[in-house]
Design a protein around this motif. Structure first.
Motif, short mmCIF file in Angstrom:
data_model
loop_
_atom_site.label_atom_id
_atom_site.label_comp_id
_atom_site.label_asym_id
_atom_site.label_seq_id
_atom_site.Cartn_x
_atom_site.Cartn_y
_atom_site.Cartn_z
N MET A 1 0.60 -1.21 0.05
CA MET A 1 -0.11 0.14 0.04
C MET A 1 0.91 1.11 0.12
SD MET A 1 -2.93 -1.21 2.84
CE MET A 1 -3.76 0.36 2.73
N SER A 2 0.53 2.25 -0.83
CA SER A 2 1.25 3.67 -0.61
C SER A 2 0.89 4.42 0.30
CB SER A 2 1.06 4.16 -2.09
OG SER A 2 -0.23 4.46 -2.23
N GLN A 3 -0.21 4.16 0.89
CA GLN A 3 -0.68 5.24 1.88
C GLN A 3 -0.94 4.31 3.02
OE1 GLN A 3 -4.47 7.19 0.81
NE2 GLN A 3 -3.24 8.75 -0.11
N PRO A 4 -0.05 4.97 4.38
CA PRO A 4 -0.18 4.34 5.51
C PRO A 4 -1.92 4.12 6.22
CG PRO A 4 0.69 6.41 6.10
CD PRO A 4 0.73 6.01 4.33
N PHE A 5 -2.45 3.27 6.88
CA PHE A 5 -3.51 3.25 7.41
C PHE A 5 -3.80 4.43 8.59
CE2 PHE A 5 -6.72 1.93 10.78
CZ PHE A 5 -7.86 1.79 9.94
N LYS A 57 -11.70 3.16 0.17
CA LYS A 57 -10.99 4.33 -0.18
C LYS A 57 -11.39 4.59 -1.41
CE LYS A 57 -6.46 3.30 0.33
NZ LYS A 57 -5.96 4.68 1.49
N GLY A 58 -11.39 6.34 -1.34
CA GLY A 58 -11.67 7.07 -2.65
C GLY A 58 -13.37 7.00 -2.85
N ALA A 64 -9.42 9.64 -0.72
CA ALA A 64 -9.01 8.93 -2.03
C ALA A 64 -7.54 9.01 -1.94
CB ALA A 64 -9.35 9.84 -3.06
N SER A 65 -7.13 7.95 -2.86
CA SER A 65 -5.54 7.94 -2.89
C SER A 65 -5.18 8.29 -4.25
CB SER A 65 -4.90 6.54 -2.63
OG SER A 65 -3.67 6.43 -3.17
N PRO A 66 -4.08 8.76 -4.54
CA PRO A 66 -3.78 9.39 -6.01
C PRO A 66 -2.91 7.92 -6.80
CG PRO A 66 -1.94 9.91 -4.65
CD PRO A 66 -3.09 9.42 -3.60
N SER A 67 -3.04 6.82 -6.06
CA SER A 67 -2.36 5.73 -6.58
C SER A 67 -3.24 4.52 -6.86
CB SER A 67 -1.12 5.34 -5.68
OG SER A 67 -0.69 3.81 -6.11
N LYS A 68 -3.02 3.97 -7.91
CA LYS A 68 -3.88 2.62 -8.39
C LYS A 68 -3.51 1.50 -7.33
CE LYS A 68 -0.89 0.49 -11.98
NZ LYS A 68 -0.67 0.11 -13.11
N LEU A 69 -2.32 1.52 -6.75
CA LEU A 69 -1.92 0.58 -5.90
C LEU A 69 -2.75 0.28 -4.81
CD1 LEU A 69 1.84 1.00 -6.01
CD2 LEU A 69 0.55 -0.69 -7.28
N ASP A 70 -3.20 1.49 -4.29
CA ASP A 70 -4.31 1.51 -3.08
C ASP A 70 -5.81 0.82 -3.36
OD1 ASP A 70 -2.57 2.33 -0.90
OD2 ASP A 70 -2.74 4.47 -2.04
N TYR A 71 -5.89 0.69 -4.83
CA TYR A 71 -7.23 0.20 -5.13
C TYR A 71 -7.09 -1.27 -5.72
CZ TYR A 71 -8.28 5.21 -5.08
OH TYR A 71 -8.41 6.46 -4.56
N LEU A 72 -5.94 -1.88 -5.58
CA LEU A 72 -5.73 -3.11 -5.77
C LEU A 72 -6.52 -4.20 -4.79
CD1 LEU A 72 -2.09 -3.51 -7.31
CD2 LEU A 72 -4.37 -3.35 -8.63
N TRP A 73 -7.20 -5.21 -4.94
CA TRP A 73 -8.10 -5.81 -4.24
C TRP A 73 -7.18 -6.33 -3.03
CZ3 TRP A 73 -10.97 -8.65 -8.44
CH2 TRP A 73 -12.22 -7.80 -8.80
N THR A 191 -9.33 10.00 -9.19
CA THR A 191 -9.80 8.85 -8.44
C THR A 191 -10.25 7.71 -9.12
OG1 THR A 191 -10.29 10.12 -6.48
CG2 THR A 191 -10.97 8.09 -6.51
N LEU A 192 -11.42 8.28 -10.05
CA LEU A 192 -11.75 7.16 -11.14
C LEU A 192 -10.95 6.60 -12.16
CD1 LEU A 192 -15.17 9.43 -11.73
CD2 LEU A 192 -15.08 6.84 -10.58
N GLU A 193 -10.13 7.54 -12.48
CA GLU A 193 -8.96 6.97 -13.37
C GLU A 193 -8.23 5.71 -12.56
OE1 GLU A 193 -5.40 8.39 -16.22
OE2 GLU A 193 -5.81 9.51 -14.21
N GLN A 194 -7.86 6.11 -11.61
CA GLN A 194 -6.99 5.04 -10.81
C GLN A 194 -7.63 3.95 -10.52
OE1 GLN A 194 -3.62 5.45 -10.74
NE2 GLN A 194 -4.18 7.55 -11.93
N LEU A 195 -9.00 4.09 -10.01
CA LEU A 195 -9.89 3.02 -9.65
C LEU A 195 -9.99 2.03 -10.98
CD1 LEU A 195 -12.75 4.74 -7.64
CD2 LEU A 195 -11.17 2.61 -7.04
N PHE A 196 -10.33 2.30 -12.18
CA PHE A 196 -10.43 1.65 -13.25
C PHE A 196 -8.91 1.13 -13.78
CE2 PHE A 196 -14.52 3.70 -13.37
CZ PHE A 196 -15.50 2.44 -13.50
N LEU A 197 -7.87 1.84 -13.62
CA LEU A 197 -6.70 1.42 -13.96
C LEU A 197 -6.51 0.06 -12.97
CD1 LEU A 197 -4.40 4.24 -14.59
CD2 LEU A 197 -5.37 2.81 -16.30
N ALA A 198 -6.75 0.12 -11.78
CA ALA A 198 -6.67 -0.97 -11.00
C ALA A 198 -7.47 -1.83 -11.26
CB ALA A 198 -6.95 -0.35 -9.36
N ALA A 199 -8.81 -1.74 -11.69
CA ALA A 199 -9.77 -2.86 -12.01
C ALA A 199 -9.33 -3.67 -13.26
CB ALA A 199 -10.93 -2.17 -12.62
#
Length: 272
Positions: A1-5, A57-58, A64-73, A191-199
């Motif tokens: 995760m790029s952002q700490p909890f 998140k997001g 939200a997070s600026p990184s798609k990594l945080d939206y990986l399952w 946020t939406l862009e990173q969410l769908f890149l993660a998807a």
């Protein structure tokens, strides 16, 4: 995760008192949109149990997070586990979720089996070979989301709502189904862009790994939904050792889901 909890970055709601279930919503949804849709009936969840819901998140009112990594399952599963530890310490809980929330719950169960007492998997998302065929689609949506933002995507989805839900559900809840887009309208372009890149990179765990999740599992699914194929639910039912599958074919079936979830949680927590 790029952002700490950080619990202060998460919008969550906790009701009831007793053995717990943590519920995770689907992609582009939030607690508000679930309540607007109205099929979950969380007000009927037993007050003798603790129900923890939150905006992922997001989504909704969570940061939200600026990184798609945080939206990986798997990373959403990590955040889910941290939330569990914060709210319930070492207590075992039932994890439940719809679509994206079902996926993160499965990953949390794999990573932290000692913390899980049972699973509720609702409308599992498209997976495996079917998901691989949709990678380009998710990347195209990411580009569109960057241009249109939440309001633009919500307008498009409103015109094609019949592709998102079974026809019998649309007919019965036509007055409220557009409420499921409430959470999308305020989402930012980045946020939406990173969410769908993660998807485009996300997928359910290998079926062999799923065999190791040896806890009771309630799977709830319906047909006629491209994003949540019944075939995936059936495969999960075979792969998870203690799974039971319930398929809704009409509103009468769907209206039973809140009761099925409550009864499952009570049974799992009462079993020693």
């Amino acid at each position: 995760m790029s952002q700490p909890f950080d619990i202060n970055n998460i919008n969550y709601s906790q009701t009831g008192n007793g053995p717990a279930m943590i519920w995770s919503h689907g992609l582009l949804a939030c607690m508000q949109s679930e309540d607007a849709l109205g099929i979950f009936a969380w007000h009927r969840f037993p007050k003798s149990m603790s129900l923890l819901r939150f905006d992922a998140k997001g989504h909704g009112l969570t940061t939200a997070s600026p990184s798609k990594l945080d939206y990986l399952w798997p990373n959403l599963a990590e955040e889910l586990h941290h939330l569990q530890q914060h709210c319930f310490n070492e207590d075992k809980v039932v994890l439940g979720g719809q679509s994206m929330g079902a996926a993160s719950s499965l990953y949390a169960a794999l990573a932290y089996p000692e913390s899980i007492k049972g699973l509720v998997i609702m409308n599992p998302p498209v997976a495996w070979q079917l998901r691989a065929s949709k990678q380009d689609y998710y990347r195209k949506v990411a580009k569109a989301a960057k241009l249109l933002g939440g309001k633009g995507l919500a307008k498009i989805n409103a015109k094609h709502i019949d592709r998102m839900l079974p026809s019998w559900l649309l007919q019965a809840h036509m007055h409220s189904v557009l409420g499921m887009l409430d959470g999308l309208k305020n989402m930012k372009r980045q946020t939406l862009e990173q969410l769908f890149l993660a998807a485009s990179e996300n997928d359910l765990p290998d079926r062999e790994k799923l065999n190791s999740i040896n806890v009771p599992c309630l799977i709830l699914a319906w047909d006629d939904d491209e994003a949540h194929p019944l075939s995936v639910a059936k495969t999960l039912a075979k792969a998870l050792p203690q799974a039971k599958l319930h398929v809704a074919n009409n509103m009468a079936d769907l209206d039973e889901w809140p009761h099925l979830i409550s009864s499952f949680c009570q049974t799992v927590h009462n079993f020693e």
